[in-house]
Scaffold this motif. Sequence first.
Motif, PDB file in Angstrom:
ATOM      1  N   ARG A 161       0.821  -1.214   0.000  1.00  0.00           N
ATOM      2  CA  ARG A 161       0.000   0.000   0.000  1.00  0.00           C
ATOM      3  C   ARG A 161       0.858   1.269   0.000  1.00  0.00           C
ATOM      4  NH1 ARG A 161      -2.129  -2.876   4.287  1.00  0.00           N
ATOM      5  NH2 ARG A 161      -1.415  -1.283   5.751  1.00  0.00           N
ATOM      6  N   TRP A 162       2.160   1.116  -0.061  1.00  0.00           N
ATOM      7  CA  TRP A 162       3.071   2.263   0.051  1.00  0.00           C
ATOM      8  C   TRP A 162       2.814   3.294  -1.037  1.00  0.00           C
ATOM      9  CZ3 TRP A 162       6.624   4.716  -2.955  1.00  0.00           C
ATOM     10  CH2 TRP A 162       7.511   5.588  -2.315  1.00  0.00           C
ATOM     11  N   HIS A 163       2.525   2.852  -2.246  1.00  0.00           N
ATOM     12  CA  HIS A 163       2.363   3.764  -3.386  1.00  0.00           C
ATOM     13  C   HIS A 163       1.272   4.798  -3.142  1.00  0.00           C
ATOM     14  CE1 HIS A 163      -1.506   2.173  -4.998  1.00  0.00           C
ATOM     15  NE2 HIS A 163      -1.145   1.113  -4.288  1.00  0.00           N
ATOM     16  N   ALA A 164       0.266   4.444  -2.332  1.00  0.00           N
ATOM     17  CA  ALA A 164      -0.849   5.353  -2.090  1.00  0.00           C
ATOM     18  C   ALA A 164      -0.724   6.109  -0.774  1.00  0.00           C
ATOM     19  CB  ALA A 164      -2.161   4.563  -2.095  1.00  0.00           C
ATOM     20  N   GLN A 165       0.214   5.713   0.075  1.00  0.00           N
ATOM     21  CA  GLN A 165       0.286   6.284   1.410  1.00  0.00           C
ATOM     22  C   GLN A 165       1.547   7.084   1.681  1.00  0.00           C
ATOM     23  OE1 GLN A 165      -0.211   2.723   3.762  1.00  0.00           O
ATOM     24  NE2 GLN A 165      -2.455   2.754   3.569  1.00  0.00           N
ATOM     25  N   HIS A 166       2.532   7.054   0.770  1.00  0.00           N
ATOM     26  CA  HIS A 166       3.768   7.790   1.028  1.00  0.00           C
ATOM     27  C   HIS A 166       3.564   9.280   0.788  1.00  0.00           C
ATOM     28  CE1 HIS A 166       3.998   7.652  -3.358  1.00  0.00           C
ATOM     29  NE2 HIS A 166       4.977   8.550  -3.298  1.00  0.00           N
ATOM     30  N   SER A 167       4.393  10.078   1.422  1.00  0.00           N
ATOM     31  CA  SER A 167       4.310  11.535   1.273  1.00  0.00           C
ATOM     32  C   SER A 167       4.963  11.966  -0.031  1.00  0.00           C
ATOM     33  CB  SER A 167       4.996  12.231   2.457  1.00  0.00           C
ATOM     34  OG  SER A 167       6.360  11.842   2.547  1.00  0.00           O
ATOM     35  N   VAL A 223      10.302 -12.653 -20.117  1.00  0.00           N
ATOM     36  CA  VAL A 223       9.324 -11.603 -19.849  1.00  0.00           C
ATOM     37  C   VAL A 223       9.143 -11.547 -18.336  1.00  0.00           C
ATOM     38  CG1 VAL A 223       6.961 -10.804 -20.190  1.00  0.00           C
ATOM     39  CG2 VAL A 223       8.161 -11.968 -22.049  1.00  0.00           C
ATOM     40  N   ILE A 224       9.417 -10.388 -17.751  1.00  0.00           N
ATOM     41  CA  ILE A 224       9.415 -10.225 -16.293  1.00  0.00           C
ATOM     42  C   ILE A 224       8.366  -9.191 -15.895  1.00  0.00           C
ATOM     43  CG2 ILE A 224      10.774  -9.428 -14.317  1.00  0.00           C
ATOM     44  CD1 ILE A 224      13.234 -10.552 -15.680  1.00  0.00           C
ATOM     45  N   LEU A 225       7.594  -9.517 -14.867  1.00  0.00           N
ATOM     46  CA  LEU A 225       6.648  -8.579 -14.275  1.00  0.00           C
ATOM     47  C   LEU A 225       7.176  -8.113 -12.927  1.00  0.00           C
ATOM     48  CD1 LEU A 225       3.137 -10.204 -14.896  1.00  0.00           C
ATOM     49  CD2 LEU A 225       4.116  -8.235 -16.066  1.00  0.00           C
ATOM     50  N   THR A 226       6.941  -6.837 -12.618  1.00  0.00           N
ATOM     51  CA  THR A 226       7.321  -6.327 -11.303  1.00  0.00           C
ATOM     52  C   THR A 226       6.194  -5.454 -10.765  1.00  0.00           C
ATOM     53  OG1 THR A 226       9.003  -5.099 -10.051  1.00  0.00           O
ATOM     54  CG2 THR A 226       8.499  -4.311 -12.256  1.00  0.00           C
ATOM     55  N   PRO A 227       5.832  -5.604  -9.483  1.00  0.00           N
ATOM     56  CA  PRO A 227       4.771  -4.780  -8.895  1.00  0.00           C
ATOM     57  C   PRO A 227       5.305  -3.429  -8.441  1.00  0.00           C
ATOM     58  CG  PRO A 227       5.493  -6.431  -7.320  1.00  0.00           C
ATOM     59  CD  PRO A 227       6.276  -6.667  -8.572  1.00  0.00           C
ATOM     60  N   TYR A 228       4.676  -2.352  -8.890  1.00  0.00           N
ATOM     61  CA  TYR A 228       5.099  -1.003  -8.531  1.00  0.00           C
ATOM     62  C   TYR A 228       4.413  -0.481  -7.273  1.00  0.00           C
ATOM     63  CZ  TYR A 228       7.711  -0.381 -12.853  1.00  0.00           C
ATOM     64  OH  TYR A 228       8.623  -0.489 -13.865  1.00  0.00           O
ATOM     65  N   ASN A 229       3.605  -1.313  -6.609  1.00  0.00           N
ATOM     66  CA  ASN A 229       3.020  -0.893  -5.335  1.00  0.00           C
ATOM     67  C   ASN A 229       4.089  -0.657  -4.288  1.00  0.00           C
ATOM     68  OD1 ASN A 229       1.049  -2.355  -6.931  1.00  0.00           O
ATOM     69  ND2 ASN A 229      -0.301  -2.202  -5.165  1.00  0.00           N
ATOM     70  N   LEU A 230       5.184  -1.384  -4.385  1.00  0.00           N
ATOM     71  CA  LEU A 230       6.236  -1.382  -3.365  1.00  0.00           C
ATOM     72  C   LEU A 230       7.072  -0.112  -3.424  1.00  0.00           C
ATOM     73  CD1 LEU A 230       7.347  -5.069  -3.960  1.00  0.00           C
ATOM     74  CD2 LEU A 230       6.041  -4.231  -2.002  1.00  0.00           C
ATOM     75  N   PRO A 231       7.731   0.257  -2.325  1.00  0.00           N
ATOM     76  CA  PRO A 231       8.617   1.432  -2.323  1.00  0.00           C
ATOM     77  C   PRO A 231       9.820   1.212  -3.237  1.00  0.00           C
ATOM     78  CG  PRO A 231       8.795   0.229  -0.251  1.00  0.00           C
ATOM     79  CD  PRO A 231       7.628  -0.359  -0.984  1.00  0.00           C
TER      80      PRO A 231
END
Length: 667
Positions: A161-167, A223-231
């Motif tokens: 949830r960092w992507h939506a909660q960071h300053s 082919v690699i996927l990476t989640p951008y939700n993380l810091p």
Amino acid sequence: MFGNNAGDGYEQQGNRYHDMVTDALHEAAIPDSSREEPNIDAQRFYNMLDAANEPIYEGCREGLSRLSLASRMMTIKSDHNLNEKCMDSWAQLINEYLPEGNLAADNFYEIQKLVAGLGLPSEMIDVCIDNCMIYWKDDEKLTEYRLKRLYHSERTAASMRWHAQHSVKDGEITHPSDAKAWKHFQTVYSDFASEFRNVYLGLCTDGFSPFGMSGRQYSLWHVILTPYNLPPEMCMQREFLFLSILVPGPKHPKRALDVFLQPLIHELKMLWHHGVQTWDYSQQQNFNMRAVLMWTISDFPAYGMLSGWTTHERLSCPHCMDRTDAFQLKNGRKSCWFDCHRRFLPPHHTYRKNKKLFRKNKVVHVPPPVMQPGASLLEQIDYYGAKETCKVGGNWHTPPNMPDGYTASHNWHKKSIFWELPYWKDHLLRHNLDVMHIEKNVFENIMNTLLDVKGKSKDNLKSRLDLPELCARPELHVTREGKLPVPNFRLSGVAKQKLFDWAEQTGCSIPDLLGVLEITKRNPDGSFVDGKSEQLYNDVTSKFQELSQAASDDPESTGSSGLSPMEKSKIYCEFAPRKKGRLYGVGSLNTSLRSVPASFPSSSTRDQSLEKIIYDQAQKIESQGNEISKLYKIVRHLASKDSTVADILQSEDVSSASGDDDESDAI
């Protein structure tokens, strides 16, 4: 090279699996009123980890469990390409040496079952030999499992949830979620954005040869996927890069890549429309997790494979498209984008009116091309009739089958499979270029031109012949005698040497060619792929030892017997065979070394101290064995023309620097 630390690496990996189990089973501080029981899939996962975390035998060291042993054995199998019978034998041997009643797997089948319980499956999919189609849909949840696991672990669940909660600071982009493209998507699909736990993915792909530079033609594509939700500090960590598709080759997939992407696109559509029930460890709740693919990342050739827009010829720019200012060079016979950048400047910028610094007599008034929205691009693709690869076959996209106007008014060679994603047309940014490839290519071309590397410099005869028509640079035009005037940007011999000395002192830009040979030609067990590589390695290392020993035995030595990286690379160049200008085992890494000139004073410097100049050059001979013959001939030639030089040559200083009489005769 890898053997000494292998054990430590495997031990650390085993500890990571133990930590993962501990994290997953750790209690979370959530009020009882908000707690929910894990769903069936999550509970099955926790039960498996609980059982796998049992000590492998009573009294063993902490962290040695069935799971850690099985995972380490699978890693060893992969690293050393061991077959199943060999793994069965190792499993039996380990069982025999462990105390009775141990929980170690008896054979490779049991090891596979235990590791498969992690819920990270893989599927082998058959493909037509001509890349026309694949045979699949037996298992459609490979990506889903990996994303769900991110919410099952204490370490990653809250970070998703960092992507939506960071300053966020105004004007700063520290994460893709701070950028315009991300915010635009969330505005268009506010229902998706309202659930912070939904997953934002990026896709990257590239091809490489698993056999290095051995000469075997083989193309392996991942082919690699990476989640951008993380810091940011977690996004690019190895454990969060999900290998989703592996196209084993040996052929390059080229424009047939969409055929192999079908399973992934199908699953992405499912995760967008329906989502999947997932247990969030950090909040002790079940929720419906959805996912979106934000963009792709690749080099420029792969950009064309992914987007469907051919990235070569005059219309190769996917931003300018048919509004490009590119033109064809008459002599170079290549597409050129020189002076295409001025229209991106502000309307009243002084460079727009400059007729000398860019293309001569040209003033630029036109604005930059407008970026086409996704819906407009999709209409354009359908208008020209570009076909979907999965419907016509992987090898259908040949020149005779290209849409009308191909390379003349557009460069669409196919309708990319990504347009099947319902949100793809609404993205502001669909494809990204890998900065690493761009920086590498730009740097190499600039350095090759500054150093005037033969065959690689962009300042050549063809470019000079095109120059009069394009630029007001008469001082660089080819002369009547057919000679090319030396440009002021080309480094002189002294400047080159200073550059190489600086690079050597700072420890950069001087390649360890022998180290590269070991990487490309040496197997993990220490053997070489062929006798030629082994002989070259032995010859070069023997020369290293000989020179180092000679330096240490020299009573006048300064005490530093080690060879510099530049000296080692030059020795490698002496022994390594060449083919078409390329060094064996290291490709074209030696180009900068070959560009170092053998500098020697010309007749115009005779008014200087010739004794000092010749003495300095003689000192360099000792560290440039391959240059000594040419240099000695030059000295003799000068001596025959100038009596002063002849007197200096007979002095004892020069005689001692040249060696004794026998050595001089041999030279």
